[in-house]
Design a protein around this motif. Structure first.
Motif, PDB file in Angstrom:
ATOM      1  N   GLU A 154      -0.491   8.646 -16.498  1.00  0.00           N
ATOM      2  CA  GLU A 154      -0.567   9.935 -17.135  1.00  0.00           C
ATOM      3  C   GLU A 154       0.311  11.042 -16.680  1.00  0.00           C
ATOM      4  O   GLU A 154       0.482  12.059 -17.499  1.00  0.00           O
ATOM      5  CB  GLU A 154      -1.746  10.179 -17.538  1.00  0.00           C
ATOM      6  N   ASN A 155       0.554  11.092 -15.444  1.00  0.00           N
ATOM      7  CA  ASN A 155       0.991  12.327 -14.792  1.00  0.00           C
ATOM      8  C   ASN A 155       2.404  12.050 -14.467  1.00  0.00           C
ATOM      9  O   ASN A 155       3.236  12.626 -13.485  1.00  0.00           O
ATOM     10  CB  ASN A 155       0.372  12.590 -13.380  1.00  0.00           C
ATOM     11  N   LEU A 156       2.956  11.231 -15.237  1.00  0.00           N
ATOM     12  CA  LEU A 156       4.686  10.847 -15.186  1.00  0.00           C
ATOM     13  C   LEU A 156       5.033  10.252 -13.686  1.00  0.00           C
ATOM     14  O   LEU A 156       5.975  10.284 -13.508  1.00  0.00           O
ATOM     15  CB  LEU A 156       5.457  11.796 -15.376  1.00  0.00           C
ATOM     16  N   VAL A 157       3.991   9.742 -12.830  1.00  0.00           N
ATOM     17  CA  VAL A 157       4.380   9.170 -11.686  1.00  0.00           C
ATOM     18  C   VAL A 157       4.921   7.627 -12.158  1.00  0.00           C
ATOM     19  O   VAL A 157       4.152   6.752 -12.878  1.00  0.00           O
ATOM     20  CB  VAL A 157       3.039   8.952 -10.619  1.00  0.00           C
ATOM     21  N   CYS A 158       6.025   7.269 -11.350  1.00  0.00           N
ATOM     22  CA  CYS A 158       6.375   6.008 -11.585  1.00  0.00           C
ATOM     23  C   CYS A 158       5.979   4.856 -10.465  1.00  0.00           C
ATOM     24  O   CYS A 158       6.572   5.470  -9.249  1.00  0.00           O
ATOM     25  CB  CYS A 158       7.823   5.972 -11.986  1.00  0.00           C
ATOM     26  N   LYS A 159       5.845   3.869 -10.751  1.00  0.00           N
ATOM     27  CA  LYS A 159       5.347   2.653  -9.913  1.00  0.00           C
ATOM     28  C   LYS A 159       6.053   1.604 -10.051  1.00  0.00           C
ATOM     29  O   LYS A 159       6.331   1.077 -11.270  1.00  0.00           O
ATOM     30  CB  LYS A 159       3.858   2.838  -9.674  1.00  0.00           C
ATOM     31  N   VAL A 160       6.576   0.960  -8.952  1.00  0.00           N
ATOM     32  CA  VAL A 160       7.271  -0.547  -9.119  1.00  0.00           C
ATOM     33  C   VAL A 160       6.126  -1.586  -9.367  1.00  0.00           C
ATOM     34  O   VAL A 160       5.141  -1.613  -8.630  1.00  0.00           O
ATOM     35  CB  VAL A 160       8.077  -0.620  -7.603  1.00  0.00           C
ATOM     36  N   SER A 161       6.824  -2.251 -10.137  1.00  0.00           N
ATOM     37  CA  SER A 161       5.759  -3.517 -10.495  1.00  0.00           C
ATOM     38  C   SER A 161       6.394  -4.768 -10.805  1.00  0.00           C
ATOM     39  O   SER A 161       7.690  -4.933 -10.399  1.00  0.00           O
ATOM     40  CB  SER A 161       4.900  -3.124 -11.528  1.00  0.00           C
TER      41      SER A 161
ATOM     42  N   ASP B  71       0.742  -1.044   0.107  1.00  0.00           N
ATOM     43  CA  ASP B  71      -0.084   0.111  -0.101  1.00  0.00           C
ATOM     44  C   ASP B  71       1.061   1.250  -0.069  1.00  0.00           C
ATOM     45  O   ASP B  71       1.199   1.732   0.966  1.00  0.00           O
ATOM     46  CB  ASP B  71      -0.840   0.092   1.222  1.00  0.00           C
ATOM     47  N   ASP B  72       1.329   1.619  -1.169  1.00  0.00           N
ATOM     48  CA  ASP B  72       2.323   2.767  -1.409  1.00  0.00           C
ATOM     49  C   ASP B  72       1.898   3.529  -2.627  1.00  0.00           C
ATOM     50  O   ASP B  72       1.722   2.841  -3.766  1.00  0.00           O
ATOM     51  CB  ASP B  72       3.717   2.284  -1.294  1.00  0.00           C
ATOM     52  N   PRO B  73       1.984   4.969  -2.624  1.00  0.00           N
ATOM     53  CA  PRO B  73       1.538   5.524  -4.146  1.00  0.00           C
ATOM     54  C   PRO B  73       2.479   5.182  -5.161  1.00  0.00           C
ATOM     55  O   PRO B  73       2.364   5.539  -6.191  1.00  0.00           O
ATOM     56  CB  PRO B  73       1.625   6.771  -3.544  1.00  0.00           C
ATOM     57  N   ASN B  74       3.748   4.655  -5.163  1.00  0.00           N
ATOM     58  CA  ASN B  74       4.829   4.341  -5.923  1.00  0.00           C
ATOM     59  C   ASN B  74       4.973   2.883  -6.065  1.00  0.00           C
ATOM     60  O   ASN B  74       5.993   2.163  -6.634  1.00  0.00           O
ATOM     61  CB  ASN B  74       6.176   4.835  -5.588  1.00  0.00           C
ATOM     62  N   ILE B  75       3.770   2.306  -5.698  1.00  0.00           N
ATOM     63  CA  ILE B  75       3.715   0.636  -5.883  1.00  0.00           C
ATOM     64  C   ILE B  75       2.573   0.457  -6.808  1.00  0.00           C
ATOM     65  O   ILE B  75       1.641   0.837  -6.353  1.00  0.00           O
ATOM     66  CB  ILE B  75       3.790  -0.028  -4.710  1.00  0.00           C
ATOM     67  N   VAL B  76       2.600  -0.178  -7.714  1.00  0.00           N
ATOM     68  CA  VAL B  76       1.249  -0.615  -8.398  1.00  0.00           C
ATOM     69  C   VAL B  76       0.400  -1.444  -7.537  1.00  0.00           C
ATOM     70  O   VAL B  76       0.636  -2.406  -7.011  1.00  0.00           O
ATOM     71  CB  VAL B  76       1.653  -1.432  -9.918  1.00  0.00           C
ATOM     72  N   SER B  77      -0.811  -0.750  -7.547  1.00  0.00           N
ATOM     73  CA  SER B  77      -1.845  -1.406  -6.427  1.00  0.00           C
ATOM     74  C   SER B  77      -2.888  -2.419  -7.152  1.00  0.00           C
ATOM     75  O   SER B  77      -2.992  -2.476  -8.469  1.00  0.00           O
ATOM     76  CB  SER B  77      -2.835  -0.266  -5.997  1.00  0.00           C
ATOM     77  N   LEU B  78      -2.960  -3.314  -6.235  1.00  0.00           N
ATOM     78  CA  LEU B  78      -3.882  -4.385  -6.698  1.00  0.00           C
ATOM     79  C   LEU B  78      -5.234  -4.304  -6.350  1.00  0.00           C
ATOM     80  O   LEU B  78      -5.925  -4.024  -5.260  1.00  0.00           O
ATOM     81  CB  LEU B  78      -3.534  -5.656  -5.823  1.00  0.00           C
TER      82      LEU B  78
END
Length: 408
Positions: free
Chosen positions: A190-197, A112-119
């Protein structure tokens, strides 16, 4: 997304917003592989979604288990419908593929983090089995950068690095080791936010141990720390090594680390002390130093992810610290750099004068067409171009020293 459309929403003159990095709640990641029944882990960590709430619109890629699709997730209780990505299991996937897919969902469901892809949830009570996640419009970071080569400011690129590092702060705090951190496994919205997946290769970092030792299996050599390759020891420090390579990928707009070298060549070069050189385009020295710190041989000497975030934040707030960068492609028009007549020779003429014309195509294919382009090169750069002979590298560098004292 087209670059013009993107830039209309994110002006090039605007630096990245710097969100606060929160410390996760006091809990530790639980490895779903410790459950005898994978369905038990799924019930504990993931929400079951009624298949009638899911609409598949189009196939956007292929994954390890089956197709990856774009679709809609309808949430009746909230009277909303959202875009989602849907991983489906092949009909003939088999029990192991099903178990692996459920394990990945059980891993993601703990984050549960804004930079981790959420399920969003899973569909396990009908076929095909599905993993439903948030939809990241711009896809993988490596392909997004390749499609938008040269389109972003250095602050925007640092913002991408910062997002990845922030996600890794979270994972390290809950004692989780990714093992496959690379630009291809980072998604961009779309906002250039990068998330770990992509947690297919991930394993837990047990609380009573300082490392995790695998028993074989594939290793992404170009992104992997030496101790992980040699001894199969993966830690947050080995993830830091991988992050340094991700930084290099971002600054090169998705270039392949170590170019066309074989895995064995990469392993040998790194063991002998070689590190990826500064990128061809603008590469501030302070950023390259951070990469080198991530690639220290002693893993205890590498920075922690929270330190990396702080250092990137400092650069975002104080961009003047990056004014010592060298734009290699523009050195021939830099008024502060003295260029002698010999520097205006073509690379072909220069190499012929050294009886090293065999390397002409190597230089030209990497953008070095005139001698003035070669002035910043050093031994590591030349080795990175594939010039393995130390004698030839020395001959080239000696010839680049002018009477006015170029330091190479």
């Amino acid at each position: 997304m087209q670059p013009d459309a993107y830039n209309s929403r994110v002006p090039r003159s605007v630096g990245p917003k710097i969100p606060f990095v929160s410390t996760p709640k006091s809990r530790t990641y639980v490895d779903p592989h410790t459950y005898e029944d994978p369905n038990e882990a799924i019930r504990e960590f993931a929400k079951e979604i009624d298949v009638s709430f899911i609409t598949i619109e189009e196939v956007i890629g292929g994954g390890e288990f089956g197709d990856v699709c774009k679709g809609k997730f309808r949430i009746p209780a909230m009277n909303i419908e959202k875009d989602v990505a849907i991983k489906t299991l092949k009909p003939d996937g088999g029990d192991k593929a099903r178990s692996d897919m459920l394990a990945e969902a059980s891993i993601m469901g703990q984050f549960d983090d804004p930079n981790i892809v959420s399920l969003e949830g899973v569909v396990t009570r009908s076929n095909p089995i599905m993993i439903v996640t948030e939809y990241m419009r711009n896809g993988s970071l490596d392909k997004f950068l390749q499609q938008n080569d040269g389109m972003f400011t250095i602050l925007q690129l640092i913002g991408m690095m910062r997002g990845v590092a922030s996600g890794m702060v979270y994972l390290s705090h809950i004692s989780f080791v990714h093992r496959d951190l690379a630009a291809r496994n980072i998604l961009v919205n779309e906002n250039l936010v990068c998330k770990v997946s992509d947690f297919g290769l991930s394993r837990e970092l047990e609380m009573d141990r300082s490392d995790y030792t695998t028993k074989g299996g594939k290793i992404p050599v170009r992104w992997t720390a030496p101790e992980a390759i040699s001894y199969r020891k993966f830690t947050s420090a080995s993830d830091v090594w991988s992050f340094g390579v991700v930084m290099w990928e971002i600054l090169t707009y998705g270039e392949r680390p170590y170019w066309n070298w074989s895995n064995q060549d990469v392993i040998k070069a790194v063991e002998e002390g070689f590190r990826l050189p500064p990128t061809m385009n603008y590469c501030p020295k302070i950023l390259y130093q951070l990469m080198l710190d991530c690639w220290r041989v002693e893993r205890s000497e590498r920075p922690k992810f929270i330190e990396i975030v702080n250092r990137l934040d400092n650069l975002s707030r104080n961009p003047y610290l990056m004014e010592d960068g060298i734009a290699l492609s523009a050195i021939d028009i830099d008024p502060d750099h003295y260029i002698s007549p010999s520097d205006l020779l073509t690379v072909e003429e220069w190499l012929r004068s050294l009886n090293l014309e065999r390397y002409t195509n190597v230089f030209i294919s990497n953008g070095y067409t005139q001698v003035c382009h070669c002035l910043p090169l050093n031994h590591e750069h030349l080795l990175g171009l594939g010039i393995v002979s130390a004698v030839h590298r020395k001959k080239m560098l000696d010839s680049l020293r002018s009477p006015d004292g170029y330091i190479v």
